[in-house]
Structure formats: structure tokens, C-alpha cells
Design a protein around this motif. Structure first.
Motif, PDB file in Angstrom:
ATOM      1  N   PRO A  55       0.809  -1.225   0.000  1.00 59.91           N
ATOM      2  CA  PRO A  55       0.000   0.000   0.000  1.00 59.91           C
ATOM      3  C   PRO A  55       0.846   1.280   0.000  1.00 59.91           C
ATOM      4  CG  PRO A  55      -0.964  -1.588   1.502  1.00 59.91           C
ATOM      5  CD  PRO A  55       0.387  -2.131   1.088  1.00 59.91           C
ATOM      6  N   THR A  56       2.040   1.227   0.578  1.00 63.23           N
ATOM      7  CA  THR A  56       2.899   2.411   0.559  1.00 63.23           C
ATOM      8  C   THR A  56       3.257   2.771  -0.870  1.00 63.23           C
ATOM      9  OG1 THR A  56       3.803   1.934   2.742  1.00 63.23           O
ATOM     10  CG2 THR A  56       5.123   3.355   1.316  1.00 63.23           C
ATOM     11  N   GLY A  57       3.703   1.805  -1.646  1.00 67.05           N
ATOM     12  CA  GLY A  57       4.050   2.065  -3.038  1.00 67.05           C
ATOM     13  C   GLY A  57       2.847   2.515  -3.844  1.00 67.05           C
ATOM     14  N   ALA A  58       1.689   1.924  -3.582  1.00 69.82           N
ATOM     15  CA  ALA A  58       0.469   2.304  -4.303  1.00 69.82           C
ATOM     16  C   ALA A  58       0.049   3.731  -3.942  1.00 69.82           C
ATOM     17  CB  ALA A  58      -0.654   1.322  -3.992  1.00 69.82           C
ATOM     18  N   THR A  59       0.198   4.101  -2.686  1.00 69.91           N
ATOM     19  CA  THR A  59      -0.126   5.464  -2.254  1.00 69.91           C
ATOM     20  C   THR A  59       0.817   6.466  -2.899  1.00 69.91           C
ATOM     21  OG1 THR A  59      -1.031   4.694  -0.156  1.00 69.91           O
ATOM     22  CG2 THR A  59      -0.302   6.989  -0.235  1.00 69.91           C
ATOM     23  N   VAL A  60       2.098   6.137  -2.935  1.00 70.53           N
ATOM     24  CA  VAL A  60       3.069   7.020  -3.587  1.00 70.53           C
ATOM     25  C   VAL A  60       2.717   7.148  -5.069  1.00 70.53           C
ATOM     26  CG1 VAL A  60       5.491   7.283  -4.262  1.00 70.53           C
ATOM     27  CG2 VAL A  60       4.918   6.626  -1.919  1.00 70.53           C
TER      28      VAL A  60
ATOM     29  N   ALA B 293      -1.173  -3.934 -16.911  1.00 70.74           N
ATOM     30  CA  ALA B 293      -0.745  -3.339 -15.639  1.00 70.74           C
ATOM     31  C   ALA B 293       0.481  -4.056 -15.089  1.00 70.74           C
ATOM     32  CB  ALA B 293      -1.883  -3.383 -14.625  1.00 70.74           C
ATOM     33  N   ILE B 294       0.458  -5.381 -15.134  1.00 67.26           N
ATOM     34  CA  ILE B 294       1.586  -6.167 -14.636  1.00 67.26           C
ATOM     35  C   ILE B 294       2.833  -5.895 -15.465  1.00 67.26           C
ATOM     36  CG2 ILE B 294       2.474  -8.524 -14.368  1.00 67.26           C
ATOM     37  CD1 ILE B 294       0.437  -7.718 -12.223  1.00 67.26           C
ATOM     38  N   ALA B 295       2.686  -5.847 -16.776  1.00 71.02           N
ATOM     39  CA  ALA B 295       3.836  -5.581 -17.646  1.00 71.02           C
ATOM     40  C   ALA B 295       4.431  -4.205 -17.344  1.00 71.02           C
ATOM     41  CB  ALA B 295       3.423  -5.682 -19.117  1.00 71.02           C
ATOM     42  N   GLY B 296       3.583  -3.213 -17.180  1.00 68.41           N
ATOM     43  CA  GLY B 296       4.063  -1.865 -16.867  1.00 68.41           C
ATOM     44  C   GLY B 296       4.752  -1.791 -15.520  1.00 68.41           C
ATOM     45  N   ALA B 297       4.179  -2.445 -14.520  1.00 66.68           N
ATOM     46  CA  ALA B 297       4.780  -2.445 -13.182  1.00 66.68           C
ATOM     47  C   ALA B 297       6.119  -3.180 -13.192  1.00 66.68           C
ATOM     48  CB  ALA B 297       3.823  -3.059 -12.176  1.00 66.68           C
ATOM     49  N   HIS B 298       6.219  -4.244 -13.980  1.00 63.11           N
ATOM     50  CA  HIS B 298       7.494  -4.963 -14.103  1.00 63.11           C
ATOM     51  C   HIS B 298       8.576  -4.049 -14.684  1.00 63.11           C
ATOM     52  CE1 HIS B 298       5.889  -9.362 -14.000  1.00 63.11           C
ATOM     53  NE2 HIS B 298       6.055  -8.843 -12.802  1.00 63.11           N
TER      54      HIS B 298
ATOM     55  N   GLY C 289       4.588  -1.699  -5.403  1.00 62.95           N
ATOM     56  CA  GLY C 289       3.270  -1.370  -4.847  1.00 62.95           C
ATOM     57  C   GLY C 289       2.138  -1.714  -5.790  1.00 62.95           C
ATOM     58  N   LEU C 290       2.294  -1.377  -7.072  1.00 60.65           N
ATOM     59  CA  LEU C 290       1.233  -1.662  -8.039  1.00 60.65           C
ATOM     60  C   LEU C 290       1.088  -3.157  -8.296  1.00 60.65           C
ATOM     61  CD1 LEU C 290       1.752   1.298 -10.539  1.00 60.65           C
ATOM     62  CD2 LEU C 290       0.147   1.127  -8.618  1.00 60.65           C
TER      63      LEU C 290
ATOM     64  N   SER D  12     -16.537  15.301 -11.093  1.00 57.65           N
ATOM     65  CA  SER D  12     -16.788  15.894 -12.401  1.00 57.65           C
ATOM     66  C   SER D  12     -15.630  16.816 -12.793  1.00 57.65           C
ATOM     67  CB  SER D  12     -18.091  16.690 -12.348  1.00 57.65           C
ATOM     68  OG  SER D  12     -18.318  17.337 -13.562  1.00 57.65           O
ATOM     69  N   GLY D  13     -15.109  16.614 -13.991  1.00 59.92           N
ATOM     70  CA  GLY D  13     -14.037  17.451 -14.498  1.00 59.92           C
ATOM     71  C   GLY D  13     -12.645  17.098 -14.015  1.00 59.92           C
ATOM     72  N   CYS D  14     -12.508  16.137 -13.116  1.00 63.14           N
ATOM     73  CA  CYS D  14     -11.184  15.757 -12.618  1.00 63.14           C
ATOM     74  C   CYS D  14     -10.591  14.683 -13.518  1.00 63.14           C
ATOM     75  CB  CYS D  14     -11.256  15.244 -11.184  1.00 63.14           C
ATOM     76  SG  CYS D  14      -9.634  14.834 -10.509  1.00 63.14           S
ATOM     77  N   ARG D  15      -9.293  14.788 -13.754  1.00 68.14           N
ATOM     78  CA  ARG D  15      -8.606  13.799 -14.588  1.00 68.14           C
ATOM     79  C   ARG D  15      -7.692  12.905 -13.760  1.00 68.14           C
ATOM     80  NH1 ARG D  15      -5.748  15.608 -19.316  1.00 68.14           N
ATOM     81  NH2 ARG D  15      -5.954  13.415 -19.817  1.00 68.14           N
ATOM     82  N   GLY D  16      -7.885  12.912 -12.450  1.00 74.17           N
ATOM     83  CA  GLY D  16      -7.040  12.116 -11.562  1.00 74.17           C
ATOM     84  C   GLY D  16      -7.327  10.625 -11.654  1.00 74.17           C
ATOM     85  N   VAL D  17      -6.333   9.841 -11.301  1.00 75.55           N
ATOM     86  CA  VAL D  17      -6.454   8.385 -11.224  1.00 75.55           C
ATOM     87  C   VAL D  17      -5.832   7.941  -9.905  1.00 75.55           C
ATOM     88  CG1 VAL D  17      -6.476   7.982 -13.718  1.00 75.55           C
ATOM     89  CG2 VAL D  17      -4.303   8.055 -12.518  1.00 75.55           C
ATOM     90  N   PHE D  18      -6.155   6.727  -9.472  1.00 71.22           N
ATOM     91  CA  PHE D  18      -5.621   6.255  -8.208  1.00 71.22           C
ATOM     92  C   PHE D  18      -5.685   4.740  -8.116  1.00 71.22           C
ATOM     93  CE2 PHE D  18     -10.120   7.088  -7.682  1.00 71.22           C
ATOM     94  CZ  PHE D  18     -10.590   6.033  -6.919  1.00 71.22           C
TER      95      PHE D  18
END
Length: 194
Positions: A9-14, A84-89, A132-133, A151-157
Motif C-alpha cells: 500500500p505504501t508504493g500504491a499510495t506514492v 498493468a503487470i507488464a508496466g509495473a514490471h 506497490g502496483l 466531475s471534471g477531474c482527470r485524476g487516477v488512483f
């Protein structure tokens, strides 16, 4: 740096917080405009990267972290688990060494991922985020990579909450904005009804 695998979770939060420093997400400009702001970001997350143990981040470090921020966003926006796995690798390979089994403070065996000595700041950060991912996908599933519902936010998490019901990239900002808008709408309806 030594990254404990149970602490994904630390890596995911970062990862989440890093992506959401982007001017693409923030209406008030870049959340990491200077090397000093990068120092603050690392301190806020309790990160002690080997690359900056005795040195402050440089303008080049900041530039590399900005590039990393784009890579991480791409991973959080992947359509499939395999992507996602390929990118995290790719991220983990930038500085991570082979996992090691070590005893923790309670004398239990735990997996750790050390980073290469002399690795640049952005590469160490990439390894932490990558681990983390990977942990999020392994433990919680790819469905925990989400876009902000404001609405209008482009954030991801990456949602690492126990219930898995997080809706906003920055709850204190986007969630509050939505709550204020909803409150005002209710107040307006009440004034019209009277």
C-alpha cells in the motif's frame, strides 16, 4: 532502499499521490514544481531513498520524476491486468534487485526487494511504485486502478482501502468539492420549496 513486499500500500499510495501532482490533474499547477517540492513529497511519504540520503534532489532528478509520473499514470489507466503487470514490471526493473528473504523486527521471515546501490532517485521511486502496483493487482485486483469520479477531474488512483469503495483521487480535495456542490444544490432546492 529496501522495499518490504507486504507493504505494497505504501508504493500504491506514492503512485497515486505522484500521478496526482500533475498539472493535468491539479487546477493550481504542478504539484512538484521544484526540487525542494520533491524533497517535501518524499518526506511527506516517509521515503528515505538511497539516492538522496546525503544529497538534495536536483533539477535532473525532478525531470526524471516528472517522466516517471507519466509512466505511472499510464499503468493506472491500463485496460487489462496483463498490461498493468507488464508496466509495473518495467518500473521494478529500473532499480530493483532480486527479492531477498529477511527477518523482520518480530523475527518473522519477510520478502524484501532491495534497490541497486547508486540507483538514481527516479529509478528507486519507480521500483517502490512498481512493487506497490504489483501488490495491488496480486492482492486486490486490477479493478482497484480507477479514475476519479469528481466531475471534471482527470485524476487516477490505486484504491487500497479495505472496502474498496474509494471514489476520488484526492478525497480531501475532490471529495470535498463534490460534497460542497451537493450541499449547495440541496440548499438551493430547499429555498425553492419554501
Amino acid at each position: 532502499m529496501d522495499i518490504p513486499l507486504i507493504d505494497y500500500p505504501t508504493g500504491a499510495t506514492v503512485a497515486t499521490d505522484l500521478v496526482n501532482t500533475s498539472p493535468t490533474v491539479r487546477t493550481d499547477g504542478d504539484g512538484l514544481p521544484t526540487p525542494e517540492s520533491l524533497t517535501e513529497f518524499l518526506a511527506e511519504h516517509g521515503l528515505r531513498l538511497d539516492a538522496v540520503t546525503d544529497l538534495a534532489p536536483t533539477a535532473e532528478d525532478l525531470f526524471q520524476v516528472h517522466l516517471l509520473r507519466r509512466e505511472v499514470r499510464g499503468i493506472l489507466e491500463t485496460e487489462t491486468e496483463d498490461q498493468a503487470i507488464a508496466g509495473a514490471h518495467v518500473l521494478t526493473r529500473r532499480a530493483a534487485l532480486a527479492p531477498a528473504l529477511r527477518r523482520d523486527v518480530e523475527d518473522r521471515w519477510q520478502w524484501h526487494v532491495p534497490t541497486a546501490p547508486g540507483a538514481p532517485l527516479a529509478d528507486e521511486l519507480a521500483a517502490l511504485v512498481g512493487v506497490g502496483l504489483l501488490g495491488v493487482v496480486r492482492v486486490l485486483g486490477h479493478g482497484r486502478f480507477r479514475a476519479c469520479e469528481a466531475s471534471g477531474c482527470r485524476g487516477v488512483f490505486a484504491d487500497t482501502s479495505r472496502a474498496g469503495r474509494r471514489r476520488y483521487c484526492m478525497p480531501e480535495r475532490c471529495g470535498n468539492r463534490v460534497n460542497v456542490a451537493n450541499h449547495r444544490a440541496r440548499q438551493q432546492v430547499r429555498s425553492v420549496v419554501r
